[in-house]
Enzyme design. Structure first.
Site, PDB file in Angstrom:
ATOM      1  N   GLY A 123       2.050   4.968   3.253  1.00  0.00           N
ATOM      2  CA  GLY A 123       3.039   4.001   2.791  1.00  0.00           C
ATOM      3  C   GLY A 123       4.125   4.639   1.946  1.00  0.00           C
TER       4      GLY A 123
ATOM      5  N   ARG B 189      -0.240  12.866  20.380  1.00  0.00           N
ATOM      6  CA  ARG B 189      -1.404  13.757  20.449  1.00  0.00           C
ATOM      7  C   ARG B 189      -1.783  14.033  21.906  1.00  0.00           C
ATOM      8  NH1 ARG B 189      -4.417  10.288  15.683  1.00  0.00           N
ATOM      9  NH2 ARG B 189      -3.582  11.474  13.902  1.00  0.00           N
TER      10      ARG B 189
ATOM     11  N   ASN C  28      -6.414   0.455   9.074  1.00  0.00           N
ATOM     12  CA  ASN C  28      -7.498   0.440  10.051  1.00  0.00           C
ATOM     13  C   ASN C  28      -8.638  -0.485   9.643  1.00  0.00           C
ATOM     14  OD1 ASN C  28      -6.649   2.278  12.121  1.00  0.00           O
ATOM     15  ND2 ASN C  28      -6.808   3.922  10.613  1.00  0.00           N
TER      16      ASN C  28
ATOM     17  N   HIS D 200      -6.690   1.610  19.066  1.00  0.00           N
ATOM     18  CA  HIS D 200      -6.347   2.780  18.241  1.00  0.00           C
ATOM     19  C   HIS D 200      -7.649   3.239  17.591  1.00  0.00           C
ATOM     20  CE1 HIS D 200      -4.253   5.544  15.709  1.00  0.00           C
ATOM     21  NE2 HIS D 200      -4.485   4.877  14.588  1.00  0.00           N
TER      22      HIS D 200
ATOM     23  N   GLY E 272       0.847  -1.182   0.000  1.00  0.00           N
ATOM     24  CA  GLY E 272       0.000   0.000   0.000  1.00  0.00           C
ATOM     25  C   GLY E 272       0.882   1.230   0.000  1.00  0.00           C
TER      26      GLY E 272
ATOM     27  N   ARG F  49     -12.719   4.259  12.914  1.00  0.00           N
ATOM     28  CA  ARG F  49     -11.815   3.339  12.220  1.00  0.00           C
ATOM     29  C   ARG F  49     -12.424   1.948  12.094  1.00  0.00           C
ATOM     30  NH1 ARG F  49      -8.962   6.645  15.657  1.00  0.00           N
ATOM     31  NH2 ARG F  49      -7.216   7.826  14.757  1.00  0.00           N
TER      32      ARG F  49
ATOM     33  N   ASP G 141       1.323  -2.548  -4.579  1.00  0.00           N
ATOM     34  CA  ASP G 141       0.032  -1.865  -4.574  1.00  0.00           C
ATOM     35  C   ASP G 141      -0.799  -2.415  -5.733  1.00  0.00           C
ATOM     36  OD1 ASP G 141      -0.861   1.054  -3.131  1.00  0.00           O
ATOM     37  OD2 ASP G 141      -2.039   0.418  -4.878  1.00  0.00           O
TER      38      ASP G 141
END
Length: 288
Positions: free
Chosen positions: A13, A144, A113, A164, A8, A83, A33
């Site tokens: 990526g 974050r 995700n 996550h 990807g 997600r 990909d």
């Protein structure tokens, strides 16, 4: 010779492939990909840097890589609320990755995700040892969290465990001084929406994830043995199994060397158990 396979080669990526090359972390890139024009363009763009690095798009070489980054599939966009909503779309992509990897015996880093569920699926479906399956997300969430703490002038290092996603768990036990429950909930709500601010503004998160993923690759290759938050397939740790969840792990050249079980206070433990139950629910629906 160090080989990095990137499955990807879109925004994240592609950026990781570039950073790993510029920083001299790898000698060879294997790009994969399903969208041929993007794959060809990314390969050519990397070659145009003039860096002394081999760039291949032969997916048959994937199983010989030292590290494989799974970043393929549909990304989150403003219409995707969480997600976890991407599971049905990205599970076939994860299944295709298992077939491409074949007898892969390196370290697998899962980014796609819902990352925790995908990391569990890839581990179980491929038969790769759980300590060589690392889910990425906790480093970014923790960065974050630290930003949110700094903006409030709260000292200390912030860690985010759990899922996550919506069920992430900011750990306040590592913070100097008490943080009241109302403030905890306020920060948690802010963290849940932090990625969407970027997605709404530019279409997707790139710089933050790519930086921390590249740092994770560096830590593996240099056998750093540092403790960082990553999603790991659990087998009794924290009283949980049948899922992959963000926990403190010591990282080295073997992947996850050890999983550290930190004491959690009542608020944190409640959130962590809820995260475990949620991800277990996702994993229960996987075709394993």
């Amino acid at each position: 010779m160090t080989r990095l396979c990137v499955m990807g080669v879109g925004k994240i990526g592609g950026e990781v492939a570039f950073l790993a090359s510029v920083l001299g972390l790898v000698d060879e890139l294997i790009l994969h990909d399903t969208y041929a024009p993007l794959l060809e363009a990314q390969q050519l763009d990397l070659l145009h840097t003039g860096l002394d690095i081999e760039v291949s798009s032969d997916s048959r070489s994937a199983e010989s890589a030292d590290i494989c980054l799974f970043a393929a599939g549909s990304p989150r966009n403003p219409s995707i609320k969480t997600r976890a909503d991407l599971l049905s779309a990205n599970l076939p992509v994860a299944d295709a990755a298992v077939r491409t990897l074949g007898r892969f015996d390196g370290i697998l880093i899962t980014v796609t995700n819902p990352m925790d569920a995908n990391n569990y699926y890839l581990c179980k479906k491929s038969g790769i040892d759980r300590h060589r399956c690392i889910g990425f997300g906790g480093q970014l969430d923790s960065a974050r969290f630290n930003l949110a703490l700094a903006e409030r002038c709260i000292p200390g290092e912030g860690w985010v465990l759990g899922e996550h996603g919506e069920h992430q768990v900011p750990v306040f036990g590592t913070i100097n001084g008490g943080v009241l429950p109302d403030m905890r909930e306020e920060i948690l709500t802010e963290l849940r929406g932090s990625s969407m601010e970027v997605i709404n503004g530019k279409g997707g998160t790139v710089f933050g994830p790519a930086y921390h993923i590249t740092n994770l690759i560096r830590q593996i290759l240099q056998d750093s043995r540092q403790t960082i938050p990553c999603s790991s397939v659990l087998d009794g740790e924290y009283g949980l199994d049948r899922c992959s969840l963000g926990v403190p792990v010591q990282i080295g050249k073997e992947g996850i060397r050890t999983i550290e079980e930190w004491p959690l206070d009542g608020w944190e433990r409640q959130k962590f158990d809820a995260a475990g139950a949620f991800v277990q629910g996702l994993c229960k629906n996987l075709d394993l």
